[in-house]
Design a protein around this motif. Structure first.
Motif, PDB file in Angstrom:
ATOM      1  N   UNK A 161      19.946  -5.625 -95.840  1.00 48.56           N
ATOM      2  CA  UNK A 161      19.092  -6.204 -96.644  1.00 48.56           C
ATOM      3  C   UNK A 161      18.701  -7.586 -96.546  1.00 48.56           C
ATOM      4  N   UNK A 162      19.375  -8.281 -95.752  1.00 50.07           N
ATOM      5  CA  UNK A 162      19.067  -9.461 -95.334  1.00 50.07           C
ATOM      6  C   UNK A 162      17.845  -9.603 -94.116  1.00 50.07           C
ATOM      7  N   UNK A 163      17.739  -8.618 -93.115  1.00 49.10           N
ATOM      8  CA  UNK A 163      16.761  -8.782 -92.201  1.00 49.10           C
ATOM      9  C   UNK A 163      16.053  -7.385 -92.196  1.00 49.10           C
ATOM     10  N   UNK A 164      14.780  -7.487 -92.109  1.00 47.56           N
ATOM     11  CA  UNK A 164      14.175  -6.223 -91.680  1.00 47.56           C
ATOM     12  C   UNK A 164      14.100  -5.839 -90.481  1.00 47.56           C
ATOM     13  N   UNK A 165      13.535  -4.416 -90.106  1.00 50.57           N
ATOM     14  CA  UNK A 165      13.678  -4.049 -88.809  1.00 50.57           C
ATOM     15  C   UNK A 165      12.753  -4.792 -87.775  1.00 50.57           C
ATOM     16  N   UNK A 166      11.754  -5.564 -88.049  1.00 51.48           N
ATOM     17  CA  UNK A 166      11.122  -6.562 -86.901  1.00 51.48           C
ATOM     18  C   UNK A 166      11.980  -7.593 -86.713  1.00 51.48           C
ATOM     19  N   UNK A 167      13.001  -7.967 -87.637  1.00 53.01           N
ATOM     20  CA  UNK A 167      13.881  -9.202 -87.385  1.00 53.01           C
ATOM     21  C   UNK A 167      14.686  -8.700 -86.494  1.00 53.01           C
ATOM     22  N   UNK A 168      15.477  -7.891 -86.930  1.00 59.08           N
ATOM     23  CA  UNK A 168      16.779  -6.814 -85.963  1.00 59.08           C
ATOM     24  C   UNK A 168      16.222  -6.693 -84.629  1.00 59.08           C
ATOM     25  N   UNK A 169      14.889  -6.145 -84.306  1.00 57.34           N
ATOM     26  CA  UNK A 169      14.621  -6.075 -83.120  1.00 57.34           C
ATOM     27  C   UNK A 169      14.119  -6.873 -82.185  1.00 57.34           C
ATOM     28  N   UNK A 170      13.710  -8.079 -82.900  1.00 54.82           N
ATOM     29  CA  UNK A 170      13.268  -9.270 -82.369  1.00 54.82           C
ATOM     30  C   UNK A 170      14.665 -10.061 -81.866  1.00 54.82           C
ATOM     31  N   UNK A 171      15.625  -9.913 -82.687  1.00 57.70           N
ATOM     32  CA  UNK A 171      16.874 -10.609 -82.596  1.00 57.70           C
ATOM     33  C   UNK A 171      17.402  -9.918 -81.273  1.00 57.70           C
ATOM     34  N   UNK A 172      17.661  -8.330 -81.309  1.00 57.41           N
ATOM     35  CA  UNK A 172      18.260  -7.963 -80.176  1.00 57.41           C
ATOM     36  C   UNK A 172      17.320  -7.946 -78.859  1.00 57.41           C
ATOM     37  N   UNK A 173      16.192  -8.303 -78.909  1.00 56.75           N
ATOM     38  CA  UNK A 173      15.363  -8.482 -77.621  1.00 56.75           C
ATOM     39  C   UNK A 173      15.582  -9.877 -76.939  1.00 56.75           C
ATOM     40  N   UNK A 174      15.735 -10.804 -77.976  1.00 59.94           N
ATOM     41  CA  UNK A 174      16.214 -12.215 -77.549  1.00 59.94           C
ATOM     42  C   UNK A 174      17.440 -12.300 -76.954  1.00 59.94           C
ATOM     43  N   UNK A 175      18.600 -11.522 -77.744  1.00 65.57           N
ATOM     44  CA  UNK A 175      19.898 -11.388 -76.923  1.00 65.57           C
ATOM     45  C   UNK A 175      19.834 -10.827 -75.643  1.00 65.57           C
ATOM     46  N   UNK A 176      18.926  -9.738 -75.451  1.00 62.31           N
ATOM     47  CA  UNK A 176      18.713  -9.120 -74.126  1.00 62.31           C
ATOM     48  C   UNK A 176      18.321 -10.215 -73.202  1.00 62.31           C
ATOM     49  N   UNK A 177      17.386 -10.886 -73.446  1.00 57.16           N
ATOM     50  CA  UNK A 177      16.703 -11.919 -72.782  1.00 57.16           C
ATOM     51  C   UNK A 177      17.771 -12.862 -72.297  1.00 57.16           C
ATOM     52  N   UNK A 178      18.482 -13.288 -73.162  1.00 55.98           N
ATOM     53  CA  UNK A 178      19.470 -14.226 -72.900  1.00 55.98           C
ATOM     54  C   UNK A 178      20.511 -14.081 -72.125  1.00 55.98           C
ATOM     55  N   UNK A 179      21.041 -12.685 -72.201  1.00 55.21           N
ATOM     56  CA  UNK A 179      22.068 -12.162 -71.047  1.00 55.21           C
ATOM     57  C   UNK A 179      21.365 -11.944 -69.623  1.00 55.21           C
ATOM     58  N   UNK A 180      20.231 -11.490 -69.805  1.00 60.55           N
ATOM     59  CA  UNK A 180      19.469 -11.079 -68.359  1.00 60.55           C
ATOM     60  C   UNK A 180      19.182 -12.590 -67.576  1.00 60.55           C
ATOM     61  N   UNK A 181      18.695 -13.326 -68.510  1.00 61.50           N
ATOM     62  CA  UNK A 181      18.474 -14.847 -67.620  1.00 61.50           C
ATOM     63  C   UNK A 181      20.023 -15.370 -67.117  1.00 61.50           C
ATOM     64  N   UNK A 182      20.719 -15.138 -68.035  1.00 64.25           N
ATOM     65  CA  UNK A 182      22.111 -15.694 -67.530  1.00 64.25           C
ATOM     66  C   UNK A 182      22.787 -14.960 -66.191  1.00 64.25           C
TER      67      UNK A 182
END
Length: 364
Positions: free
Chosen positions: A31-52
């Protein structure tokens, strides 16, 4: 100082895990985060891992290039020393104009030129590959984007912490006082503020990460292409140089072998060095020019570039009037108004009358 930072980071992770455990127990995590926030967070994590990972790959390229450059520079020094010794040997310890002297000089000159090309390739590796990749690894765009991502992660933990606080106060609000109700409202307001800040920061970090990822991909690909192009140019140059050197040395070897064989036919035209004369006489094809020199005609089978005073340039299919020959493998003759010495194996004796007819037919 670094130890304190590590301990603080570890403590924050432990607190975050405890908060997440509380939220799971209460069934409120989703209930804390909606779907857009969860998807945005996952996308940011993927980008962080990719650039690393791309950063680590770029670092491996830099290490590989630097190791290759170091190794090839040592090889370059060894081959250059060999080339210098060849030229020195040819100049100081061999009879000028001899086949061995010429072959050794050709070997040294060719390899010196090849090593110059290798040095140019190594310069490209360092200046156009290693240095730009190193700058990308430690550059501001990557570090700034990663810093934004870490800030976003910390803010997300604050949102989770504040959400846990709100849920805890909500569970106590049934028989709560006015003060407790006000604290609940304040906690909810802070939660809303933290979520709004997190959304903005998450979008900013994602935009920065997308830009960095695109730059990393383009730069990495371009530098790999640059490396392959530099290596290709070097190897093509080396191959052409070695092909030319091989052809010259084969001709020199044939010249040496011809000097070891007795004259068994009119094609075995073995010539002396410039200081040892041998006159032409007793041949059916012998002729005498206007200056009283005996000669016979020969046709050029291999081109010859004069490399010393007194030598004669020859082109394929030209005709030479040969004045002097000797067993050392050199002949003296005249071609196109020029007189000089040339390797006997580069020409083939022909009938004088046949040459005269061809020259008369070709004259205007």
């Amino acid at each position: 100082m670094e130890a304190i930072k590590r301990q603080a980071s570890k403590f924050r992770e432990q607190v975050a895990k405890q908060q997440q455990a509380i939220l799971k127990q209460l069934g409120k995590e989703t209930d804390i985060f909606d779907d857009d926030e969860l998807q945005g967070y996952q996308k940011l994590q993927n980008l962080y891992n990719s650039t690393r990972e791309t950063k680590h790959f770029q670092r491996e390229i830099v290490r590989g290039v630097e190791s290759s450059v170091s190794t090839m520079k040592k090889q370059l020094e060894i081959v250059r020393k060999l080339a210098e010794n060849c030229c020195k040997f040819a100049n100081e310890y061999q009879e000028a104009g001899s086949s061995v002297s010429r072959a050794v000089m050709q070997f040294g000159t060719a390899h010196s030129s090849i090593e110059d090309e290798k040095e140019a390739m190594l310069g490209i590796f360092v200046d156009q590959v290693s240095n730009p990749l190193r700058a990308s690894i430690t550059g501001a765009p990557l570090e700034d984007a990663r810093h934004l991502t870490r800030r976003c992660e910390r803010l997300r933990q604050e949102v989770e912490s504040q959400a846990a606080e709100v849920i805890k106060r909500q569970s106590r609000s049934k028989d709560a006082s006015v003060e407790s109700v006000m604290k609940l409202k304040n906690a909810e307001a802070r939660l809303t503020e933290h979520r709004a800040s997190m959304v903005v920061l998450q979008r900013e970090a994602t935009t920065a990460m997308l830009s960095v990822e695109d730059q990393q991909q383009q730069l990495t690909f371009q530098k790999l292409v640059t490396m392959v192009g530099a290596e290709r140019s070097y190897h093509v140059y080396a191959l052409n140089s070695l092909d030319e050197l091989h052809s010259k040395m084969i001709l020199e070897m044939q010249l040496i072998e011809s000097s070891w064989k007795p004259e068994t036919s009119h094609r075995n035209v073995n010539a002396p060095p410039a200081h040892k004369d041998a006159t032409i006489s007793g041949s059916d094809d012998q002729a005498t020019d206007s200056e009283g020199h005996d000669y016979f005609m020969a046709k050029v089978k291999h081109p010859f570039d004069a490399q010393a005073d007194g030598e004669l340039n020859l082109a394929i299919d030209e005709y030479v009037a040969v004045y002097k020959v000797a067993p050392s493998g050199w002949s003296e003759g005249k071609c196109m108004g020029r007189t000089g010495w040339f390797p006997s194996a580069y020409v083939e004796r022909v009938d004088n009358a046949l040459v005269s007819n061809k020259l008369e037919m070709s004259s205007p």
